[in-house]
Design an enzyme around this catalytic site. Structure first.
Site, PDB file in Angstrom:
ATOM      1  N   GLU A 258       0.831  -1.210   0.000  1.00 44.89           N
ATOM      2  CA  GLU A 258       0.000   0.000   0.000  1.00 44.89           C
ATOM      3  C   GLU A 258       0.865   1.259   0.000  1.00 44.89           C
ATOM      4  OE1 GLU A 258      -3.109  -0.091  -0.521  1.00 44.89           O
ATOM      5  OE2 GLU A 258      -3.272  -2.269  -0.345  1.00 44.89           O
ATOM      6  N   ASP A 339       3.669  -4.234  -6.065  1.00 46.11           N
ATOM      7  CA  ASP A 339       4.314  -5.506  -5.718  1.00 46.11           C
ATOM      8  C   ASP A 339       5.830  -5.397  -5.863  1.00 46.11           C
ATOM      9  OD1 ASP A 339       1.938  -6.739  -5.145  1.00 46.11           O
ATOM     10  OD2 ASP A 339       1.769  -7.772  -7.073  1.00 46.11           O
TER      11      ASP A 339
END
Length: 358
Positions: A258, A339
């Site tokens: 995040e 990611d």
């Protein structure tokens, strides 16, 4: 189209556990997950066809014109008339789908071990959501209608400005104002997890003070976490179920993902894209509001604010599907970048194992 895509997804579930998730999925659990997906998809199809049947019935039977006359009798005021009109439609539509919502929670979710909600919580949530819709929805709609009747030539631009401001305020204060109505949030206690989160945030150059735990287990066993707000209102919210399922390092990796979105300014980019899309939407709406034909299609005699808004909403639905596909492509790109950010900070394996568990 949505139904067709959903059917394709259901049909293309593999018969056995894919190797990449075999470490966390037994064959039995995998088939159960597949069955859950199919049950959810089937219910979604039924709801879609039910809603379509209601809309077609209303169109061919003159139902919208009947509601329009009823609303005028209740409140003989241009804006009040429109508010009552939409109030009747939205409340009726929600009441009609309550049996499906109930079945989803207390049959499907219960069957697969996810549901923790009770009838009292379900009813309480529904009443709260109606009150909020009346206050926020009614208030915003009244303001937009005032703009339309007062400055129709600039309605599209001013309405866009009002909703943009409202959206920004909700982003900043959602966790402070709305969430407490439904869930309890408490600051994350001092300990291993908070120390690990703060340590990573400092390492990543991400200023963070507000870390909260929300009682998600009150309604479901499903786990989640999210970021919300801007500046001093920025906060991390962890579901208590997430803390039960993941290790400390896995939770940090999920939050690092995040933070990756934040570092790449994905939230801001999505926000500006949303603002641009909404601006185009309101420009088109401003044109459609002048159409007598649209109002007549719903049973009216001439252009009418609420009838034309409703007609525009019905016509806009297929267009929104195309926009959703574009948004999904962009979303995939952002997810891979987040990611990669996590992996570059040495938490790739932890993110893999954490996402498998989720």
């Amino acid at each position: 189209i949505d139904t067709w895509l959903s059917v394709l997804n259901s049909r293309n579930w593999p018969q056995s556990v894919p190797e990449r998730i075999a470490s966390v999925f037994t064959q039995e659990k995998f088939l159960k997950a597949r069955s859950y997906s199919i049950d959810r998809s089937r219910l979604s199809h039924i709801i879609s066809f039910f809603q379509l049947a209601i809309i077609l019935t209303m169109l061919f039977a003159g139902g919208f014109d009947w509601i329009d006359k009823m609303a005028a009798a209740v409140w003989n005021h241009p804006i009040g008339h429109s508010i009552v009109f939409f109030g009747i439609i939205f409340f009726s539509a929600d009441v009609l789908t309550i049996p499906f919502q109930w079945y989803s929670v207390f049959t499907i979710e219960q069957k697969y071990g996810f549901n923790k909600s009770t009838p009292a919580i379900f009813i309480g949530d529904k009443i709260k959501s109606w009150i909020m819709a009346a206050i926020f929805g009614g208030g915003i709609f009244w303001l937009l209608a005032e703009i339309y009747f007062s400055i129709p030539e600039y309605f599209w631009l001013l309405a866009w400005g009002v909703l943009t401001l409202f959206s920004l305020l909700m982003t900043m204060f959602y966790s402070n104002i709305i969430v407490p109505l439904f869930n309890k949030q408490t600051p994350l206690e001092e300990g291993e997890l908070r120390t690990a989160i703060e340590k990573f945030a400092a390492k990543a150059g991400f200023k963070l003070k507000n870390i909260f735990v929300i009682d998600g287990s009150k309604r479901s066993t499903k786990a989640n976490a999210y970021f919300t707000g801007f500046g001093p209102k920025k906060r991390i919210v962890l579901y208590d179920t997430l803390m039960d399922k993941l290790t400390t390092d896995e939770i940090v990796s999920v939050l690092a993902h995040e933070i990756g979105h934040n570092k790449h300014k994905h939230t801001i980019k999505n926000m500006f894209l949303s603002f641009a899309t909404t601006l185009i939407l309101f420009y088109l709406l401003g044109i459609f509001l002048e159409s007598d034909t649209l109002a007549q299609a719903l049973g009216g005699s001439k252009a009418n604010f609420h009838l034309n808004v409703l007609a525009f909403g019905i016509l806009y639905s297929p267009i929104s599907l195309v926009l959703d596909l574009i948004t999904n492509i962009l979303s995939r790109k952002y997810e891979y970048k987040a990611d990669t950010y996590t992996a570059n900070h040495g938490l790739g394996n932890e993110l893999i194992s954490g996402l498998k568990k989720l």
